[in-house]
Design a protein around this motif. Structure first.
Motif, PDB file in Angstrom:
ATOM      1  N   ARG A   1      -4.758  -3.584  -2.545  1.00 54.74           N
ATOM      2  CA  ARG A   1      -4.691  -3.298  -2.027  1.00 54.74           C
ATOM      3  C   ARG A   1      -5.794  -4.415  -0.544  1.00 54.74           C
ATOM      4  N   TYR A   2      -4.553  -4.859  -0.020  1.00 56.91           N
ATOM      5  CA  TYR A   2      -5.871  -6.179   1.300  1.00 56.91           C
ATOM      6  C   TYR A   2      -6.148  -4.750   2.210  1.00 56.91           C
ATOM      7  N   PRO A   3      -5.109  -3.945   3.035  1.00 59.16           N
ATOM      8  CA  PRO A   3      -5.926  -3.319   4.135  1.00 59.16           C
ATOM      9  C   PRO A   3      -6.967  -2.164   4.024  1.00 59.16           C
ATOM     10  N   VAL A   4      -7.045  -1.925   2.367  1.00 54.84           N
ATOM     11  CA  VAL A   4      -8.351  -1.454   2.199  1.00 54.84           C
ATOM     12  C   VAL A   4      -9.927  -2.605   2.440  1.00 54.84           C
TER      13      VAL A   4
ATOM     14  N   ASN B   1     -11.310  -3.256   5.329  1.00 54.90           N
ATOM     15  CA  ASN B   1     -12.055  -2.135   6.011  1.00 54.90           C
ATOM     16  C   ASN B   1     -13.252  -1.896   5.092  1.00 54.90           C
ATOM     17  N   GLY B   2     -13.663  -1.932   4.078  1.00 52.90           N
ATOM     18  CA  GLY B   2     -15.074  -1.773   3.387  1.00 52.90           C
ATOM     19  C   GLY B   2     -14.847  -0.854   2.463  1.00 52.90           C
ATOM     20  N   HIS B   3     -13.200  -0.905   1.170  1.00 56.33           N
ATOM     21  CA  HIS B   3     -13.154  -0.957  -0.024  1.00 56.33           C
ATOM     22  C   HIS B   3     -13.847  -2.130  -0.865  1.00 56.33           C
ATOM     23  N   PRO B   4     -15.207  -1.523  -1.912  1.00 54.87           N
ATOM     24  CA  PRO B   4     -15.718  -2.943  -2.200  1.00 54.87           C
ATOM     25  C   PRO B   4     -14.631  -3.779  -3.214  1.00 54.87           C
TER      26      PRO B   4
ATOM     27  N   ILE C   1     -11.372   7.830  -6.096  1.00 57.68           N
ATOM     28  CA  ILE C   1      -9.656   7.995  -6.230  1.00 57.68           C
ATOM     29  C   ILE C   1      -9.772   8.094  -4.422  1.00 57.68           C
ATOM     30  N   VAL C   2      -9.338   7.549  -3.879  1.00 60.76           N
ATOM     31  CA  VAL C   2      -9.835   7.339  -2.462  1.00 60.76           C
ATOM     32  C   VAL C   2      -8.130   7.140  -1.255  1.00 60.76           C
ATOM     33  N   ASP C   3      -6.769   7.508  -2.063  1.00 63.19           N
ATOM     34  CA  ASP C   3      -5.627   7.526  -1.603  1.00 63.19           C
ATOM     35  C   ASP C   3      -5.128   8.648  -1.371  1.00 63.19           C
TER      36      ASP C   3
END
Length: 218
Positions: free
Chosen positions: A92-95, A98-101, A198-200
């Motif tokens: 997922r490019y948006p995450v 925005n900081g997702h490794p 899991i951060v969704d």
């Protein structure tokens, strides 16, 4: 000047997109005065000017930008006997930006409704992403996921899965560039992963529902 999405259909054949919201009458304390199309790519970004009556009775002009990507549906596939859930993993490019490794997100299967009813849409998405043919659906709830700026209402469902519901390997639609892996987790492991692996948001909500009042409630 001709604006795509107003008088001239955009690349998806839509017109009249600047009229959305102008006929709202459900709240007598709010009246829409102008709608501007900011962008009409795959989805629609609008800048709406409206007046809202404050507590003194005065009308105050405000502006809101809304991103309209349509409504969607999501589903938690579960095996109550084995105490497992079937999730997906994809980039997922948006995450990522925005900081997702690595941008690889573990999620419940989901997708936009497009022109389908919610139940038909989630059956379609479950088949495409996981390869499982959903039988009886349980409607969990409907939720606005980001009400400050995104119009989307997400329809939440749950359904059992097993080897008998498998029709193919899943993975998404190749012609749409989808590369989806299946992730089967025990419910206890999935719950323990909330906030780390899991951060969704939609997935967390479905897992917590499943543990509190769904198939894994004690």
């Amino acid at each position: 000047m001709v604006t795509l999405g107003e008088d001239e259909p955009d690349h998806r054949g839509r017109s009249g997109l600047h009229l959305t919201g102008r006929d709202l009458t459900g709240n007598p304390e709010v009246r829409v005065t102008d709608v501007e199309l900011v962008a009409t790519a795959w989805h629609v970004l609008r800048r709406t000017t409206f007046e809202q009556r404050d507590r003194s009775g005065a009308w105050v002009s405000k502006t809101a930008e809304t991103y309209d990507r349509g409504n969607g549906a999501t589903i938690l596939l579960y095996d109550a006997d084995r105490r497992t859930v079937l999730l997906t993993r994809q980039f997922r490019y948006p995450v990522y930006v925005n900081g997702h490794p690595d941008g690889m997100l573990v999620e419940a299967a989901a997708g936009l409704l497009d022109d389908d009813e919610p139940e038909a849409a989630i059956r379609r998405e479950a088949m495409e992403e996981t390869g499982h043919e959903v039988g009886e659906l349980e409607h969990v709830f409907d939720v606005y996921m980001s009400p400050g700026s995104v119009t989307e209402r997400l329809h939440f469902y749950a359904a059992p899965y097993s080897s008998e519901t498998a029709r193919h390997a899943g993975g998404g639609l190749v012609h749409e560039g989808e590369q989806i892996d299946l992730v089967e987790l025990g419910i206890d492991e999935a719950l323990a992963s909330i906030g780390t692996g899991i951060v969704d948001a939609k997935t967390i909500m479905l897992l917590q529902w499943a543990a509190l009042s769904g198939p894994f409630a004690r």
